[in-house]
Design an enzyme around this catalytic site. Structure first.
Site, PDB file in Angstrom:
ATOM      1  CB  ILE A 144      34.771  36.925  37.689  1.00  0.00           C
ATOM      2  CG1 ILE A 144      35.927  35.984  38.019  1.00  0.00           C
ATOM      3  CG2 ILE A 144      34.430  37.811  38.887  1.00  0.00           C
ATOM      4  CD1 ILE A 144      37.247  36.679  38.264  1.00  0.00           C
ATOM      5  CB  THR A 178      39.084  43.542  33.082  1.00  0.00           C
ATOM      6  OG1 THR A 178      39.768  44.690  33.629  1.00  0.00           O
ATOM      7  CG2 THR A 178      37.696  43.957  32.606  1.00  0.00           C
ATOM      8  CG  LEU A 207      39.316  33.413  52.053  1.00  0.00           C
ATOM      9  CD1 LEU A 207      40.713  32.814  52.194  1.00  0.00           C
ATOM     10  CD2 LEU A 207      38.341  32.711  52.988  1.00  0.00           C
ATOM     11  CE  LYS A 264      45.837  36.301  44.402  1.00  0.00           C
ATOM     12  NZ  LYS A 264      45.318  34.912  44.455  1.00  0.00           N
TER      13      LYS A 264
END
Length: 817
Positions: free
Chosen positions: A477, A557, A615, A684
């Site tokens: 990433i 991380t 998103l 999430k």
């Protein structure tokens, strides 16, 4: 007629002296000139030191100092004076320095250094440069030496004497009729009516030049220095500062008074009075445009309403307060009269409307005198406990925001102080005139550089705003994020007036913090070669110590320990952007602590990539809640890796092959059980519930694991994959049941105010979740406003690239804060 003034840096060496000669010769081709020069750089300080050495009886050091001055000026003779005039130049040097030596010996003998003697000593530097310049130009037609001490008259005050303007202008005006092409005059030096040498004080050479320009009716006064004009801020502190092309006299007066050192404020007055334009130029870049100072700037539609910023350091804040001050007539007059009596210069004033206190800013060197003056003046009130002892606070700076157009633009003060506050800069005192030509305020000196950069960026004086990024975690990433920064740099600068500056990098082994790291080249090799051993506490401590404006800490991380350090980052008013879900999904009390810390410290915590990678899920929910909507239900597929696995499994692959395909595509954690357990999805949906305004803990989420226990408890990833083959019938049965119900397997998260669950479900054809392909995510939000037809957000929800884009988007959103 033109007047050219050259400062100490312009004549600071033989090489620069030669450049001055060329500039003068070029200018003389089109106009008569009077050139005013300062002493060579550092010479006036050396002369002051010699005077003190003489007072202390150090004759050997005096002789050594005189020899040093001779050699410094002799180097100029060798380079710029033509051979035929060199003997005269050396003789002049010897005679002038012998006279100085005898004067210093006299100080030593009588053990007394009077102002009269000191004035003669410290003006020697200007006399030497002026006479050397005259000799260097002697090959030109009609070059004359103009003795400023016989032209400029002051009152009888040897150091910084007040100029008698009428006599001085009259004496200078007679030079117009003299027959010369180039006149060379020493700056700083003058004399009283008895013919005794005096000085014009700090910045005296600028003043000398302005007096000559006024007396001669010059068309322009050129100030030649070592910078290309007057800058929008101190370029030593603000890398994006630039020379201002045109300024008014009022603007320059304000900037100069508050620390801009290019030109000395009193030098402006004679030119301002006569309407003479001033041009500030760079001796070392004579082709540069420089800065024009004119009486009044013409109105321009696209003109910036802020002209520039300046600062004064070593400031003390003095506050006098007490209940006995309220409503007492004449107290302020006594306050300022007492300070004037002790010759204390007040730079900034602010007074409470209650009249309970008066606060002033003064030079730190005058703090003791100021306190003594007020203790003496208000000794009776102090005995009666009506007024408190003056409060003295050191180590401040004053910053001035200057611009003629500010009074025509609303909200300047509000914007300035809001930007400073959001960067953790506290204002201790403020002064603003009714015209808003100048807004001045005091801050701690340690934050001067940061404040100037914040303001310079906030008002886009350089045309670009800079965000400083401290990036921790440079795996998949992090690397994609750095690629985005590098590839978008030109676009952002050109189209968005924004520059992303990488200021810190760290992985598990190495870290480096540097004001502008190059991420276009081989930054990994640079980190490995120049970085130090990684230490997150040390990284954050150094980041905070750098105290850079618009700093953003980026956590790429999955560390459980790093989010514990976020509160200390917020305390430094540094924003945090992260894809690390630990912070926002930890105990609700910690989640709330982070939110509150942001509010208190006026900073930002962004974690959009926690849920849907790139998103805009969290952002959408935040907007709905902030505008008064009430979230009633959320249903979502929140794992791109799990959706990829389920789609691959339904396409005919074995369950093991589907998992291995996701691993090969970089969509799962190194151990895919982290994804398959559903814990990541649970985090999430927990985050989305909290963002919707609900107090929810992880323990309240029903997380149904569809993997057999033996698979979950495997000793290694390889063993886990082998067990997937063993249990293939189990997975096939799940799939067949879904197909029998005319549906597909999907790992779904559901939230309502009464329950929250995550697990494998059969999704029917009528569901919007049925057609979710590949690694896509989908979130369906039902609310008071979106009750009949839920709001649906759909798109790629996994992978380093889309996660990096989510982080990048969060970073860009901070540019407008």
């Amino acid at each position: 007629m033109k007047v050219l003034k050259f400062g100490g840096t312009s004549v600071g060496s033989a090489g620069s002296f030669q450049s001055v000669v060329q500039i003068i010769k070029q200018a003389a081709l089109s106009s008569r000139l009077v050139t005013v020069v300062s002493a060579m750089k550092g010479v006036t300080d050396e002369l002051e030191q010699l005077a003190q050495l003489a007072l202390n009886g150090n004759r050997a050091f005096i002789n050594s100092g005189i020899d040093g001055l001779f050699h410094k000026h002799a180097a100029v003779v060798q380079k710029v004076v033509e051979e035929g005039s060199r003997d005269r130049a050396y003789a002049m040097l010897k005679a002038t320095l012998d006279s100085l030596k005898h004067l210093l010996y006299g100080v030593e003998m009588v053990n007394d250094l009077s102002d009269k003697s000191l004035a003669k000593i410290v003006t020697t530097g200007e006399l030497l440069t002026a006479k050397l310049l005259e000799l260097a130009l002697s090959g030109e037609n009609a070059v004359v030496f103009i003795d400023s001490s016989k032209t400029i008259r002051t009152e009888k005050h040897f150091l910084g004497g007040e100029v008698v303007l009428t006599e001085t202008e009259a004496a200078i005006s007679t030079l117009v009729t003299k027959n010369f092409s180039i006149g060379v005059a020493p700056g700083f030096i003058a004399s009283d009516n008895n013919g005794h040498i005096t000085t014009l004080g700090r910045g005296g050479s600028d003043y000398t030049a302005a007096l000559f320009a006024a007396g001669l009716g010059a068309s322009v006064l050129e100030i030649w220095t070592d910078v290309s004009g007057i800058y929008s801020a101190d370029p030593r502190l603000v890398s994006t500062a630039y020379p201002i092309k045109v300024l008014s006299f009022q603007e320059v007066m304000e900037l100069s008074h508050f620390g801009a050192k290019v030109i000395y404020p009193p030098a402006l007055y004679p030119s301002f009075k006569k309407g003479i334009e001033i041009l500030v130029k760079n001796t070392f870049q004579p082709e540069a445009t420089g800065s024009r100072i004119i009486h009044e700037k013409p109105a321009q539609k696209d003109a910036k309403y802020i002209t520039g910023f300046s600062s004064i350091n070593e400031i003390t804040i003095l506050t006098l307060s007490g209940s006995g001050m309220v409503g007492v007539i004449g107290l302020s007059a006594r306050f300022f009269s007492a300070l004037a009596k002790y010759q204390v210069n007040v730079i900034l004033i602010t007074q409470a409307s209650s009249e309970h206190s008066i606060c002033i800013a003064i030079k730190q060197s005058q703090a003791n005198k100021a306190k003594e003056a007020l203790l003496e003046e208000f000794k009776y009130e102090r005995l009666m406990a009506m007024i408190d002892e003056p409060l003295i606070e050191h180590d401040f700076s004053i910053i001035a925001i200057v611009g003629e157009q500010m009074n025509k633009t609303k909200g300047i003060s509000g914007k300035a102080f809001s930007e400073l506050g959001s960067n953790g800069i506290n204002i201790h005192a403020i002064a603003q005139g009714a015209s808003e030509l100048n807004i001045s305020f005091a801050i701690k000196s340690s934050q001067t550089k940061k404040a100037l950069n914040v303001l310079h960026d906030a008002f886009l004086l350089s045309g670009v705003k800079r965000l400083h990024l401290f990036i921790v975690g440079i795996g998949n990433i992090g690397k994609k994020l750095l690629e985005l920064i590098a590839t978008q740099r030109d676009y952002l600068r050109k189209e968005k007036h924004l520059e992303l500056v990488v200021t810190g990098l760290s992985n598990s082994k190495k870290m480096i913090l540097q004001e502008d790291l190059d991420v276009n080249g081989d930054w990994m090799s640079y980190l490995n070669e120049h970085g130090e051993q990684s230490d997150m506490n040390g990284f954050i401590h150094k980041m905070k110590a750098m105290d850079i404006d618009h700093s953003i800490f980026i956590d790429n991380t999955a560390s459980e320990e790093l989010p514990l350090l976020y509160p200390s980052i917020f305390e430094a008013s540094i924003a945090v952007v992260t894809c690390n879900k630990i912070a926002a999904s930890a105990d609700y009390s910690f989640y709330r602590k982070l939110k509150d810390a942001c509010l208190v410290n006026k900073t930002t915590f962004l974690y959009e990539s926690n849920v849907g990678a790139g998103l805009p899920v969290i952002r959408t929910i935040n907007h709905l809640v902030s505008s008064g909507d009430k979230i009633q239900r959320i249903e979502a597929i929140l794992s791109g890796s799990l959706n990829y696995i389920m789609n691959a499994f339904h396409s005919g692959r074995s369950f093991r092959a589907a998992v291995e395909g996701a691993m090969a595509a970089g969509l799962t954690e190194p151990d895919p059980r982290v994804d398959l357990s559903g814990k990541d999805v649970a985090r999430k949906i927990l985050i989305l519930a909290r963002e919707s305004g609900y107090k929810l803990e992880m323990e309240a989420i029903d997380c149904a694991v569809f993997l057999p226990d033996e698979c979950m408890n495997a000793a290694s990833v390889d063993q886990f994959l082998e067990l997937l083959t063993k249990y293939e019938d189990h997975f096939q049965n799940l799939k067949q049941q879904a197909l029998a119900d005319d549906g597909l397997l999907r790992f779904v998260a559901s939230f309502t105010p009464s329950y929250t669950k995550v697990g494998l479900e059969t999704v029917k054809r009528s569901s919007p979740f049925y057609q979710v392909e590949g690694k896509d995510n989908i979130v369906s939000i039902s609310s008071r406003w979106y009750k009949e037809q839920p709001l649906v957000i759909k798109g790629a929800g996994a992978g380093a690239e889309v996660t990096a884009s989510g982080i990048f988007s969060d970073v860009l959103s901070l540019a407008s804060k």
